[in-house]
Motif scaffolding. Structure first.
Motif, short mmCIF file in Angstrom:
data_model
loop_
_atom_site.label_atom_id
_atom_site.label_comp_id
_atom_site.label_asym_id
_atom_site.label_seq_id
_atom_site.Cartn_x
_atom_site.Cartn_y
_atom_site.Cartn_z
N LYS A 5 -8.41 -0.63 -2.66
CA LYS A 5 -7.62 -1.35 -2.39
C LYS A 5 -8.02 -2.13 -0.92
N ARG A 13 -5.12 -8.57 -8.76
CA ARG A 13 -4.70 -8.99 -7.71
C ARG A 13 -3.89 -9.96 -7.56
N THR A 16 -4.74 4.86 -2.44
CA THR A 16 -5.17 3.41 -1.08
C THR A 16 -6.64 4.32 -1.17
N TYR A 54 0.50 -1.24 0.21
CA TYR A 54 -0.04 -0.09 0.21
C TYR A 54 0.91 1.19 0.19
N GLU A 71 -9.61 -8.60 -2.27
CA GLU A 71 -8.48 -7.73 -2.97
C GLU A 71 -9.70 -8.42 -4.25
#
Length: 919
Positions: A570, A750, A550, A430, A562
């Motif tokens: 996110k 992801r 984020t 992140y 995710e």
């Protein structure tokens, strides 16, 4: 239903029960307990399984030994005995239901090609399919959102709906609840479920517990009504509806004792997130959980259903609540017939299935919770079991950003998974980023890290519960009165699980104030909870992308994996409906709502959440406005649908008329070239690794249900067929087309394949060329070379939704086996059901200990012939330098039935062979 009189070893438990002048025949558990002392101490959920065995005792599939094994369970509180369980009915939703009906249609064609009557392929048990997964939040925040979204849904999905209309008229025992009606689990709870089922056989009416399996993992919600049910793979559900028993081991049962009462300001959502965390830490995978204790006395079924719904999140097969006065009260409220309610009470008491005060059955293990200790909570950022106290939300998010390593390690943040493991197979990073300026509706704004860009009141988990829905309405009422508004960058939506919710929100006057905050009705379906959140406004998506921000979603759902809610969001946080409203007002999760104001009123004074939060008394007064007549009104014509649904015309034919032009429905290749006898099972020699994955890889990662990217293999396929990206719809909506789904397997944005460095998405490295390419493209290249494939993974492989395409797509890509450190129950079963071998590393062995890079070749021996349950197999790893390394693997074919299905190449292959070989 077996005839005990013909079986000399039978316990002879057939009895009669008179209810309001009607005689019911049933198999008595007290009679069984007289023959096998101790059975009365069984958990209620195992008593339901025991009744199922008594009713089907035939000396063959169910024998005296199976019944004795239930009694012997009490000695050690577990069993290695395999039983054959036959649920009363099957529940489906459209994402899993459409491919299920496609399979049935393909089976009919295969049976017809063998010279048999295609009508042999027909559900033998009642099947209800509820269309709830297709509506997307394209339009939001205005009075026309619901009408517009339904119109778009019908346009997008007409081919699928035509197909389901064909299935509705082609198959017996098959009903369809049309779109725009509700979520399958809420419809099941409010209408379909009976608690006690009946069936007429040879002029006699038999009564027995209502039981079911469903093609959605949250089928477990119905356990709140004293109905035993859980999710299975679509393949296994199809077999169940075709008369095949569900093969299972007698499970361990974890008792969860509930005492006390919730404090002021604490919701059923906070309770379920706490229960989920406790049970995940305790370890209940593959087990039943059963709730007991005097705290149940005042716990309404709506709260029980909220807890039962999230059994997949705490990892259990089901979370069962026994029948008591609260069960009867809910049946009355929801408009069940008076005679049915009398039958439920009389049957439950006659069978010892009625919960008595202070009763504590024998459990494998137990744990306890005083509800007075529950605090306001959310769960996230990417797993439902990672509870975060509301007071810790701000610091948890800040720590998430500072560590740049995903879930925090501090215990107070509640972000760490068991054993300190992070989701290695998925994105971990992140990033801090500066605010991004953007314009929206002519206004200059900026988007910060932690901004709430989606606030969704959605999902059967919470919209089935009037107390939390009314709490959201009351909070909205107080917020509007103070002049508060949601932040302009928040996409707000309200998607109830049934029309009854709309009725009681309107009667209370709460829909109007929710509308003023942008929580307009967008549809009756799962929406955001399953990834159908729809696009964000273009300026917001551009700001997120430009700044690599984020940002957050807050939803009242049960899943936050995710890439599920939205590919650009996110961090995703599960919360109660009133907290969803609160965070929409605050606009950012970097606000401590337990201390900080969530806005200012018309006079510029700070407004705190505690000032807006409704009291228990206010909520109770609002809930009292929910009336039985609302349920009568909305469920009176539940199968009828609107004019558009009723106008769909389909041919009256036993065999479906496939068309190559369709991009939604295609004839699957599973039964092509299938002989009357199965091919011998061979060992795997010199296989390549298609993907090398980490821990907690979910079925969302394996088979995504979200948006289809234009540059993906599925996107290219659709464009080659003349479909423009704006008309792609979602992966889930196209599950009836194997060409789309096999291209979407392992295509989640992801997922991280450890064969590549710092690459996200569905890519791999093709060996020996070394080229990076889409996993689908690599699989097809391997297929051209006749190279078998395996997938290697870590712990908890296949958690999440029970997506049969996660297994079907794996098979169509040419994967012969999946080797993992552990498997989720449903996905393991699905792999076997598609002829893919699930294999488990032995203790201390993993992809890390073997130092796998993906360049190795894999040989697995011990599979050939007739694989036995729990067999030990040998894996030989040949490294690029020629060095060989061997290790033992455990076959996760757990039962004899599963071994039979695998030998046939899949469960449906076995069923077809049984049909065509019958006289």
């Amino acid at each position: 239903m077996a005839t005990q009189a013909s079986n000399p070893d039978s316990l002879q438990t057939l009895s009669q029960l008179d209810v309001a002048g009607q005689t019911y025949h049933y198999h008595s558990l007290p009679k069984a307990a007289r023959a096998l002392p101790g059975l009365e101490r069984l958990p209620f959920s195992l008593k339901v399984l025991l009744e199922n065995l008594l009713r089907h005792e035939d000396g063959d599939t169910v024998t005296r030994q199976h019944l004795e094994a239930m009694a012997q369970w009490l000695d050690s509180r577990h069993s290695d005995t395999e039983i054959q369980y036959r649920p009363a009915r099957v529940l489906m939703q459209d994402f899993t239901g459409v491919p299920g009906v496609v399979d049935l249609a393909a089976m009919r064609e295969a049976v017809a090609a063998a010279g048999k009557d295609p009508a042999l392929v027909n559900p033998l048990s009642p099947v209800d399919l509820v269309i709830d997964h297709s509506v997307m939040v394209d339009k939001f925040g205005d009075a026309s959102a619901f009408r517009d979204n339904v119109t778009i849904e019908m346009e997008r999905n007409r081919e699928r709906y035509e197909f389901l209309r064909w299935g509705q008229q082609a198959f017996d025992n098959f009903r369809v609840v049309p779109p725009g009606t509700g979520i399958c689990h809420q419809v099941n709870l409010e209408y379909l479920g009976k608690t006690v089922w009946t069936r007429d056989i040879d002029g006699k009416t038999y009564a027995f517990p209502d039981t079911l399996v469903g093609t959605d993992s949250h089928t477990t919600m119905i356990n709140g009504l004293g109905i035993l049910g859980w999710g299975v793979g679509g393949i296994e559900a199809e077999a169940a509806m075709l008369g095949q028993p569900v093969s299972m081991l007698i499970p361990e049962v974890v008792g969860f004792k509930i005492t006390g009462k919730l404090r002021e300001g604490i919701t059923a959502t906070d309770l379920v997130l706490t229960v989920t965390e406790m049970l995940r830490n305790h370890g209940v995978v593959g087990k039943f959980v059963e709730f007991y204790g005097d705290g149940l006395k005042d716990m309404p079924v709506a709260d029980r259903a909220t807890i039962a719904n999230m059994a997949p999140e705490y990892g259990a097969t089901c979370g069962f609540f026994p029948v008591d006065e609260q069960t009867l009260a809910y049946l009355r409220l929801t408009g069940r017939e008076a005679h049915q309610i009398e039958l439920v009470e009389a049957y439950a008491k006659a069978q010892g299935l009625w919960r008595e005060p202070g009763q504590e059955p024998a459990y494998t293990t137990t744990l306890a919770l005083d509800m007075g200790e529950v605090e306001a909570s959310l769960a996230g950022p990417k797993r439902p079991q990672d509870r975060v106290a509301l007071s810790q939300m701000k610091s948890a998010f800040e720590l998430l950003m500072e560590t740049n390593e995903g879930p925090a390690t501090e215990s107070d943040s509640r972000l760490q998974s068991e054993g300190g493991q992070t989701a290695v197979g998925v994105e971990k990073s992140y990033r801090h980023a500066a605010s991004q300026p953007f314009q929206l509706n002519g206004e200059d704004l900026h988007l910060d890290p932690g901004a709430v860009v989606i606030a969704a009141i959605t999902s059967c988990t919470n919209t089935s519960n009037p107390s939390v829905m009314m709490a959201a309405g009351l909070l909205a009422e107080k917020a509007v009165a103070r002049g508060l508004q949601t932040k302009p960058w928040v996409k707000t939506s309200l998607a109830p699980g049934s029309k009854v919710v709309t009725d009681y929100l309107r009667v209370g006057g709460y829909q109007e104030v929710l509308d003023q905050l942008g929580f307009n009705l967008v549809g009756y379906g799962c929406t955001t909870c399953i990834g159908n959140s729809g696009p964000l406004p273009d300026p917001i998506e551009q700001a997120i992308d430009k700044g690599n921000l984020t940002v957050a979603s807050v939803l009242s759902g049960n899943r936050n994996f995710e890439g599920r809610v939205h590919p650009l969001v996110k961090t995703n946080w599960l919360a109660s409906p009133p907290l969803v409203v609160a965070f929409a007002l605050a606009g950012n999760v970097r606000v401590d709502l337990s201390r900080d104001p969530l806005g200012v009123d018309r006079d510029g004074k700070p407004v705190y959440l505690r000032e807006l939060w409704p009291s228990q008394e206010e909520i109770a007064e609002a809930v009292a406005k929910v009336e039985t007549e609302m349920f009568h009104k909305e469920y009176g014509e539940v199968f009828e649908g609107d004019d558009t649904w009723r106008s769909i015309q389909v041919p009256d034919a036993k065999v479906y008329e496939w068309t190559e032009a369709s991009t939604y429905i295609q004839h699957p290749p599973f039964f092509e070239g299938m002989g009357a006898e199965p091919e011998p099972v061979d060992d795997i020699h010199d296989a390549r690794i298609l993907a090398l994955l980490g821990d907690s890889v979910t079925t969302d990662h394996i088979s995504p249900a979200g948006a289809i990217k234009a540059d993906s293999p599925a996107g290219r396929y659709l464009q080659d067929k003349g479909v423009q990206p704006r008309d792609f719809n979602s992966y889930g909506s196209r599950r009836g087309n194997h060409e789309i789904m096999m291209r979407g397997t392992f295509a989640n944005v992801r997922i991280r394949n450890e064969m590549l460095d710092d690459v996200e998405g569905g890519f791999t490295r093709h060996i020996p060329s070394g080229k990076q390419m889409a996993i689908y493209d690599a699989a097809m290249a391997y297929a051209d070379d006749h190279t078998p494939l395996v997938v290697i993974a870590g712990k908890e492989y296949g958690t999440g939704s029970s997506r049969d395409w996660a297994a079907k797509g794996t098979r169509l890509l040419g994967v012969r086996a999946v080797v993992a450190e552990s498997f989720e129950r449903i996905h393991r079963s699905n792999l076997i059901g598609m002829g893919v071998m699930p294999l488990q590393f032995t203790e201390g062995v993993s992809r890390q200990s073997l130092k796998l890079t993906g360049e190795e070749t894999i040989t697995i021996t011990g599979m050939a012939g007739n694989p036995e349950p729990a067999a030990s197999l040998t894996m030989t790893v040949t490294h690029p330098d020629g060095r060989e390394e061997r290790c033992q693997l455990l076959s996760r074919i757990d039962t004899a039935n599963e071994a039979t299905y695998f030998r046939h190449g899949g469960i449906l292959h076995y069923v077809i062979r049984e049909m065509i070989s019958a006289d």
